[in-house]
Design a protein around this motif. Structure first.
Motif, PDB file in Angstrom:
ATOM      1  N   PRO A  11       0.824  -1.213   0.000  1.00 65.87           N
ATOM      2  CA  PRO A  11       0.000   0.000   0.000  1.00 65.87           C
ATOM      3  C   PRO A  11       0.858   1.264   0.000  1.00 65.87           C
ATOM      4  CG  PRO A  11      -0.741  -1.556   1.678  1.00 65.87           C
ATOM      5  CD  PRO A  11       0.588  -2.030   1.204  1.00 65.87           C
ATOM      6  N   ILE A  13       0.173   5.199   0.898  1.00 70.71           N
ATOM      7  CA  ILE A  13      -0.725   6.242   1.387  1.00 70.71           C
ATOM      8  C   ILE A  13      -0.181   7.561   0.869  1.00 70.71           C
ATOM      9  CG2 ILE A  13      -1.763   7.368   3.391  1.00 70.71           C
ATOM     10  CD1 ILE A  13      -2.662   4.483   2.950  1.00 70.71           C
ATOM     11  N   LYS A  21      -2.648  12.171   5.912  1.00 68.63           N
ATOM     12  CA  LYS A  21      -2.008  10.892   5.588  1.00 68.63           C
ATOM     13  C   LYS A  21      -1.431  10.203   6.825  1.00 68.63           C
ATOM     14  CE  LYS A  21       0.879  12.889   2.712  1.00 68.63           C
ATOM     15  NZ  LYS A  21       0.368  14.274   2.774  1.00 68.63           N
ATOM     16  N   ILE A 199      -3.353   4.558  -2.460  1.00 65.51           N
ATOM     17  CA  ILE A 199      -4.532   5.106  -1.788  1.00 65.51           C
ATOM     18  C   ILE A 199      -4.277   6.590  -1.581  1.00 65.51           C
ATOM     19  CG2 ILE A 199      -5.962   5.042   0.280  1.00 65.51           C
ATOM     20  CD1 ILE A 199      -5.043   2.107   0.641  1.00 65.51           C
ATOM     21  N   ALA A 291      -5.475   4.461  -8.898  1.00 66.56           N
ATOM     22  CA  ALA A 291      -5.417   4.907  -7.500  1.00 66.56           C
ATOM     23  C   ALA A 291      -6.816   4.915  -6.899  1.00 66.56           C
ATOM     24  CB  ALA A 291      -4.795   6.297  -7.410  1.00 66.56           C
ATOM     25  N   HIS A 292      -6.890   4.595  -5.620  1.00 63.84           N
ATOM     26  CA  HIS A 292      -8.136   4.648  -4.865  1.00 63.84           C
ATOM     27  C   HIS A 292      -8.172   5.983  -4.109  1.00 63.84           C
ATOM     28  CE1 HIS A 292      -8.816   0.267  -5.428  1.00 63.84           C
ATOM     29  NE2 HIS A 292      -7.495   0.203  -5.347  1.00 63.84           N
ATOM     30  N   TRP A 293      -9.151   6.812  -4.413  1.00 65.67           N
ATOM     31  CA  TRP A 293      -9.243   8.138  -3.786  1.00 65.67           C
ATOM     32  C   TRP A 293     -10.225   8.087  -2.621  1.00 65.67           C
ATOM     33  CZ3 TRP A 293      -7.149  13.018  -5.581  1.00 65.67           C
ATOM     34  CH2 TRP A 293      -6.234  12.865  -6.643  1.00 65.67           C
ATOM     35  N   ILE A 294      -9.821   8.691  -1.507  1.00 68.00           N
ATOM     36  CA  ILE A 294     -10.683   8.779  -0.326  1.00 68.00           C
ATOM     37  C   ILE A 294     -10.865  10.252   0.014  1.00 68.00           C
ATOM     38  CG2 ILE A 294     -10.938   8.225   2.115  1.00 68.00           C
ATOM     39  CD1 ILE A 294      -9.195   5.782   1.683  1.00 68.00           C
ATOM     40  N   SER A 304     -12.705   3.279   4.920  1.00 71.28           N
ATOM     41  CA  SER A 304     -12.540   3.152   3.469  1.00 71.28           C
ATOM     42  C   SER A 304     -11.206   2.520   3.118  1.00 71.28           C
ATOM     43  CB  SER A 304     -12.657   4.525   2.807  1.00 71.28           C
ATOM     44  OG  SER A 304     -13.948   5.071   2.997  1.00 71.28           O
ATOM     45  N   ALA A 305     -10.152   2.932   3.814  1.00 67.36           N
ATOM     46  CA  ALA A 305      -8.831   2.368   3.550  1.00 67.36           C
ATOM     47  C   ALA A 305      -8.779   0.881   3.916  1.00 67.36           C
ATOM     48  CB  ALA A 305      -7.761   3.148   4.302  1.00 67.36           C
ATOM     49  N   ILE A 308     -10.334  -1.092   1.195  1.00 60.50           N
ATOM     50  CA  ILE A 308      -9.456  -1.197   0.018  1.00 60.50           C
ATOM     51  C   ILE A 308      -8.357  -2.233   0.249  1.00 60.50           C
ATOM     52  CG2 ILE A 308      -7.751   0.053  -1.372  1.00 60.50           C
ATOM     53  CD1 ILE A 308      -9.489   2.611  -0.772  1.00 60.50           C
ATOM     54  N   VAL A 309      -7.722  -2.141   1.413  1.00 53.35           N
ATOM     55  CA  VAL A 309      -6.609  -3.045   1.700  1.00 53.35           C
ATOM     56  C   VAL A 309      -7.093  -4.491   1.817  1.00 53.35           C
ATOM     57  CG1 VAL A 309      -4.908  -3.666   3.471  1.00 53.35           C
ATOM     58  CG2 VAL A 309      -5.186  -1.278   2.787  1.00 53.35           C
TER      59      VAL A 309
END
Length: 314
Positions: A11, A13, A21, A199, A291-294, A304-305, A308-309
């Protein structure tokens, strides 16, 4: 947690400055046991704590960050060195059965880690001195026009008011006769032993991000960033042209201590420079594929993270 390629996911961040972050990385360390590797070109330097927004002693006790405080500010640290150090740490963590997580906002470090490091000439004092004279005599816009003639791709990417990256691109060209872009095109990337899981933490509202940036700079002033730079400036081996002292915040405080403007102007310039940094970071991030946007305004960042993980590779 493996990718379809069979490689393990690592991952990342990522996000603009002041987006939150660090809090997320610490939460993932505590919830899932990730071991943290810092991706920050200012946090690598000892004695640069306040202006780099380095995690506090309490935070580091809860979640140690590797690649923090590994260099003296008088000793430059390159993106290529970061790549070597990060890959070595990732492998060492795997050997111990631990899972790495990279966290930070230095987009160049992330890019070089993934894409490889180009073969570049080292810094040349004579060329840099001439470039500084050119800036004083002709201005940054003239140098940006020169870069556009010899390396239009780099000129498109580098803002005309970014002297550090602008002069580096011209330095490479003047030393080698080849553009910075051509050096990157010739780079020899080593295949990564992992797949990135990027992320991105970023408020959907630019106004909110700007508010957070202003609050953070005000906090830095309260915590003593001026005194921090004063202590660095008092050391004879540290000067304004070092990469460490060109970091956002440090450069503005150094100029303030040189008497170039008053404290209110320092605050204004520090906030503006940090906003510009965030804008450059977002430009890089929007190019990052898959990319995964939060958005911390719209969703629970930690939940949310975690989703994803935990969903990676399933």
């Amino acid at each position: 947690m493996r990718a379809p390629s069979g490689k393990p996911y690592v991952p990342f961040i990522m996000g603009p400055t002041a987006a939150g972050k660090t809090d997320l990385a610490i939460a993932l360390h505590e919830r899932l046991g990730f071991e943290l590797i810092s991706v920050d070109s200012a946090m690598v330097y000892r004695g640069m704590d306040i202006g780099s927004a380095k995690p506090t002693a309490d935070e580091l006790a809860r979640a140690p960050h590797r690649l923090i405080d590994i260099r003296d500010p008088s000793e430059p640290y390159s993106a290529a060195e970061f790549r070597d150090d990060a890959l070595g740490l990732i492998d060492a963590l795997w050997q111990r059965g631990q899972t790495p997580l990279l966290i930070g906002g230095t987009m160049l470090y992330f890019k070089v880690l993934v894409d490889g490091a180009a073969s570049m000439p080292g810094a040349d004092a004579a060329v840099r001195e001439q470039l500084q004279r050119d800036i004083e005599q002709r201005g940054l816009s003239a140098l940006h026009e020169e870069l556009a003639r010899v390396d239009p791709v780099a000129a498109e990417r580098i803002h005309p008011n970014d002297p550090q990256r602008l002069t580096r691109a011209l330095e490479v060209y003047r030393l080698t006769g080849r553009s910075l872009t051509s050096h990157w095109e010739d780079q020899s990337a080593v295949a990564l032993p992992f797949e990135p899981l990027p992320i991105v933490v970023c408020p959907g509202s630019r106004a909110l991000l700007h508010e957070r940036i202003a609050m953070r700079f005000d906090q830095m002033l309260e915590l003593g960033i001026i005194e921090e730079v004063e202590a660095l400036k008092a050391r004879p081996e540290i000067h304004a042209d070092l990469p460490a002292m060109k970091s956002v915040g440090y450069r503005q405080v150094w100029e303030y201590l040189d008497g170039r403007f008053d404290r209110s102007t320092l605050r204004e310039r520090g906030v503006v420079a940090t906003r510009q940094l965030a804008k450059r970071q977002l430009t890089w991030l929007r190019r990052w594929q898959h990319a995964h946007w939060i958005d911390p305004q719209a969703e629970d960042v930690e939940a949310s993270a975690l989703k994803i993980v935990r969903g990676a590779g399933t």
